[in-house]
Scaffold this motif. Structure first.
Motif, PDB file in Angstrom:
ATOM      1  N   VAL A  15       0.849  -1.201   0.000  1.00 58.53           N
ATOM      2  CA  VAL A  15       0.000   0.000   0.000  1.00 58.53           C
ATOM      3  C   VAL A  15       0.883   1.249   0.000  1.00 58.53           C
ATOM      4  O   VAL A  15       0.632   2.206  -0.746  1.00 58.53           O
ATOM      5  CB  VAL A  15      -0.971   0.006   1.207  1.00 58.53           C
ATOM      6  CG1 VAL A  15      -1.684   1.348   1.322  1.00 58.53           C
ATOM      7  CG2 VAL A  15      -1.985  -1.134   1.089  1.00 58.53           C
ATOM      8  N   ARG A  18       2.403   1.803  -3.461  1.00 57.63           N
ATOM      9  CA  ARG A  18       1.410   2.202  -4.461  1.00 57.63           C
ATOM     10  C   ARG A  18       0.812   3.583  -4.188  1.00 57.63           C
ATOM     11  O   ARG A  18       0.594   4.353  -5.115  1.00 57.63           O
ATOM     12  CB  ARG A  18       0.255   1.189  -4.521  1.00 57.63           C
ATOM     13  CG  ARG A  18       0.595  -0.125  -5.174  1.00 57.63           C
ATOM     14  CD  ARG A  18      -0.627  -1.001  -5.384  1.00 57.63           C
ATOM     15  NE  ARG A  18      -1.445  -1.216  -4.197  1.00 57.63           N
ATOM     16  CZ  ARG A  18      -1.238  -2.166  -3.285  1.00 57.63           C
ATOM     17  NH1 ARG A  18      -0.214  -2.991  -3.423  1.00 57.63           N
ATOM     18  NH2 ARG A  18      -2.040  -2.295  -2.252  1.00 57.63           N
ATOM     19  N   SER A  19       0.544   3.878  -2.930  1.00 53.80           N
ATOM     20  CA  SER A  19      -0.264   5.059  -2.600  1.00 53.80           C
ATOM     21  C   SER A  19       0.456   6.131  -1.799  1.00 53.80           C
ATOM     22  O   SER A  19      -0.021   7.260  -1.726  1.00 53.80           O
ATOM     23  CB  SER A  19      -1.502   4.617  -1.813  1.00 53.80           C
ATOM     24  OG  SER A  19      -2.221   3.650  -2.544  1.00 53.80           O
ATOM     25  N   PRO A  22       0.621   9.225   3.095  1.00 59.26           N
ATOM     26  CA  PRO A  22      -0.647   9.855   3.476  1.00 59.26           C
ATOM     27  C   PRO A  22      -1.870   8.941   3.306  1.00 59.26           C
ATOM     28  O   PRO A  22      -2.854   9.094   4.026  1.00 59.26           O
ATOM     29  CB  PRO A  22      -0.745  11.070   2.540  1.00 59.26           C
ATOM     30  CG  PRO A  22       0.671  11.382   2.184  1.00 59.26           C
ATOM     31  CD  PRO A  22       1.352  10.038   2.123  1.00 59.26           C
ATOM     32  N   ASP A  23      -1.793   8.003   2.384  1.00 53.86           N
ATOM     33  CA  ASP A  23      -2.922   7.110   2.140  1.00 53.86           C
ATOM     34  C   ASP A  23      -2.751   5.730   2.773  1.00 53.86           C
ATOM     35  O   ASP A  23      -3.550   4.827   2.524  1.00 53.86           O
ATOM     36  CB  ASP A  23      -3.162   6.954   0.636  1.00 53.86           C
ATOM     37  CG  ASP A  23      -3.674   8.238   0.011  1.00 53.86           C
ATOM     38  OD1 ASP A  23      -4.380   8.989   0.708  1.00 53.86           O
ATOM     39  OD2 ASP A  23      -3.356   8.497  -1.163  1.00 53.86           O
ATOM     40  N   LEU A  24      -1.720   5.568   3.588  1.00 55.28           N
ATOM     41  CA  LEU A  24      -1.508   4.301   4.288  1.00 55.28           C
ATOM     42  C   LEU A  24      -2.348   4.309   5.567  1.00 55.28           C
ATOM     43  O   LEU A  24      -2.026   5.000   6.530  1.00 55.28           O
ATOM     44  CB  LEU A  24      -0.030   4.105   4.629  1.00 55.28           C
ATOM     45  CG  LEU A  24       0.311   2.865   5.459  1.00 55.28           C
ATOM     46  CD1 LEU A  24      -0.023   1.590   4.698  1.00 55.28           C
ATOM     47  CD2 LEU A  24       1.775   2.883   5.857  1.00 55.28           C
ATOM     48  N   THR A  25      -3.432   3.562   5.550  1.00 54.03           N
ATOM     49  CA  THR A  25      -4.309   3.471   6.717  1.00 54.03           C
ATOM     50  C   THR A  25      -4.523   2.001   7.052  1.00 54.03           C
ATOM     51  O   THR A  25      -4.348   1.130   6.199  1.00 54.03           O
ATOM     52  CB  THR A  25      -5.681   4.117   6.441  1.00 54.03           C
ATOM     53  OG1 THR A  25      -6.331   3.378   5.389  1.00 54.03           O
ATOM     54  CG2 THR A  25      -5.545   5.583   6.040  1.00 54.03           C
ATOM     55  N   ARG A  27      -7.344   0.691   7.570  1.00 43.76           N
ATOM     56  CA  ARG A  27      -8.492   0.287   6.759  1.00 43.76           C
ATOM     57  C   ARG A  27      -8.054  -0.136   5.355  1.00 43.76           C
ATOM     58  O   ARG A  27      -8.518  -1.136   4.827  1.00 43.76           O
ATOM     59  CB  ARG A  27      -9.500   1.433   6.691  1.00 43.76           C
ATOM     60  CG  ARG A  27     -10.789   1.092   5.978  1.00 43.76           C
ATOM     61  CD  ARG A  27     -11.811   2.203   6.073  1.00 43.76           C
ATOM     62  NE  ARG A  27     -12.189   2.547   7.428  1.00 43.76           N
ATOM     63  CZ  ARG A  27     -13.036   1.851   8.185  1.00 43.76           C
ATOM     64  NH1 ARG A  27     -13.577   0.750   7.716  1.00 43.76           N
ATOM     65  NH2 ARG A  27     -13.328   2.246   9.405  1.00 43.76           N
ATOM     66  N   ARG A  28      -7.132   0.630   4.771  1.00 47.03           N
ATOM     67  CA  ARG A  28      -6.661   0.304   3.417  1.00 47.03           C
ATOM     68  C   ARG A  28      -5.844  -0.991   3.415  1.00 47.03           C
ATOM     69  O   ARG A  28      -5.952  -1.799   2.497  1.00 47.03           O
ATOM     70  CB  ARG A  28      -5.839   1.464   2.872  1.00 47.03           C
ATOM     71  CG  ARG A  28      -5.502   1.280   1.423  1.00 47.03           C
ATOM     72  CD  ARG A  28      -4.938   2.542   0.850  1.00 47.03           C
ATOM     73  NE  ARG A  28      -5.902   2.992  -0.132  1.00 47.03           N
ATOM     74  CZ  ARG A  28      -5.811   4.109  -0.790  1.00 47.03           C
ATOM     75  NH1 ARG A  28      -4.818   4.931  -0.564  1.00 47.03           N
ATOM     76  NH2 ARG A  28      -6.696   4.439  -1.690  1.00 47.03           N
ATOM     77  N   ASP A  32      -6.777  -4.432   1.457  1.00 45.69           N
ATOM     78  CA  ASP A  32      -5.791  -5.092   0.600  1.00 45.69           C
ATOM     79  C   ASP A  32      -5.680  -6.579   0.934  1.00 45.69           C
ATOM     80  O   ASP A  32      -5.481  -7.409   0.054  1.00 45.69           O
ATOM     81  CB  ASP A  32      -4.435  -4.397   0.763  1.00 45.69           C
ATOM     82  CG  ASP A  32      -3.424  -4.819  -0.281  1.00 45.69           C
ATOM     83  OD1 ASP A  32      -3.673  -4.565  -1.477  1.00 45.69           O
ATOM     84  OD2 ASP A  32      -2.380  -5.391   0.105  1.00 45.69           O
ATOM     85  N   LYS A  47      -1.217   2.419  14.430  1.00 48.30           N
ATOM     86  CA  LYS A  47      -0.508   2.838  13.222  1.00 48.30           C
ATOM     87  C   LYS A  47       0.976   3.094  13.486  1.00 48.30           C
ATOM     88  O   LYS A  47       1.809   2.798  12.633  1.00 48.30           O
ATOM     89  CB  LYS A  47      -1.160   4.067  12.598  1.00 48.30           C
ATOM     90  CG  LYS A  47      -0.518   4.395  11.252  1.00 48.30           C
ATOM     91  CD  LYS A  47      -1.292   5.346  10.425  1.00 48.30           C
ATOM     92  CE  LYS A  47      -0.560   5.608   9.113  1.00 48.30           C
ATOM     93  NZ  LYS A  47      -1.230   6.634   8.323  1.00 48.30           N
ATOM     94  N   ASP A  95       8.158   7.048   0.042  1.00 49.74           N
ATOM     95  CA  ASP A  95       8.135   7.631   1.387  1.00 49.74           C
ATOM     96  C   ASP A  95       8.897   6.781   2.409  1.00 49.74           C
ATOM     97  O   ASP A  95       8.662   6.877   3.614  1.00 49.74           O
ATOM     98  CB  ASP A  95       6.698   7.863   1.870  1.00 49.74           C
ATOM     99  CG  ASP A  95       5.918   8.819   0.982  1.00 49.74           C
ATOM    100  OD1 ASP A  95       6.539   9.736   0.414  1.00 49.74           O
ATOM    101  OD2 ASP A  95       4.689   8.657   0.857  1.00 49.74           O
TER     102      ASP A  95
END
Length: 193
Positions: A15, A18-19, A22-25, A27-28, A32, A47, A95
């Motif tokens: 994740v 790919r993202s 900032p978009d690593l959550t 939930r994500r 996945d 987190k 990142d």
């Protein structure tokens, strides 16, 4: 589906790559893996712990371990090689430097990073205080430099920075900074007590 800590970290790194951070959550990552978000908390409590696990996984890269291994290489070349290997490892992941920086700040992981650098400094003849100072300086230089470099690249891709990053000048600046730290240790070790 049964998952384990390794599955969670592998998915989280996917994740991240790919993202971006900032978009690593949680939930994500759960999506996945095809599980409910609560399933992750059996393996990763929060987190910050997830970021520490990702950082430790990133820093477990075999090329970094090889650079830290005791070898017949002179300490200055080994220390320089380690710094360059660390930068390369961080750059392999979107990142990556920011994740490692967050983990260092939280003190939840990456403890072997500075100890590996300190061991190289000790092999040069540095005392414990100087070895720890070099480890701290080199860690912060490499992680900070790479963090800025990755941020600039992301800003350029987003159209928020003017012009492309000059890779040759950036590589030269990085090498110069590493050389200054190594030269500082060389001078400190050579100085009479």
């Amino acid at each position: 589906m049964a998952i384990n800590r390794s599955d969670v970290l592998t998915s989280a790194i996917g994740v991240l790559d790919r993202s971006g951070l900032p978009d690593l959550t949680m939930r994500r990552v759960a999506a996945d893996l095809g599980v409910a978000p609560g399933a992750l908390y059996w393996h990763i409590p929060n987190k910050q712990s997830l970021l520490a696990g990702i950082a430790d996984t990133i820093l477990a890269d075999p090329s970094l371990a090889a650079a830290a291994s005791k070898s017949r290489m002179r300490w200055d070349r080994q220390l320089t090689g380690y710094a360059h290997a660390l930068r390369s490892v961080l750059r392999k992941h979107r990142d990556g430097a920011e994740v490692v920086s967050a983990s260092l700040a939280s003190q939840l992981g990456t403890s072997n990073l500075q100890s590996q650098i300190a061991e190289i400094a000790v092999s040069a003849g540095a005392g414990a205080a100087d070895a720890n100072a070099v480890a701290l300086a080199l860690t912060h230089f490499v992680v900070g430099f790479t963090f800025e470099e990755q941020t600039r690249e992301a800003m350029t891709l987003a159209g928020a920075a003017a012009g492309e990053l000059d890779r040759t000048a950036t590589d030269r600046a990085f090498a110069g900074g590493v050389d200054l730290i190594v030269d500082g240790l060389r001078a400190r070790v050579a100085a009479p007590a």
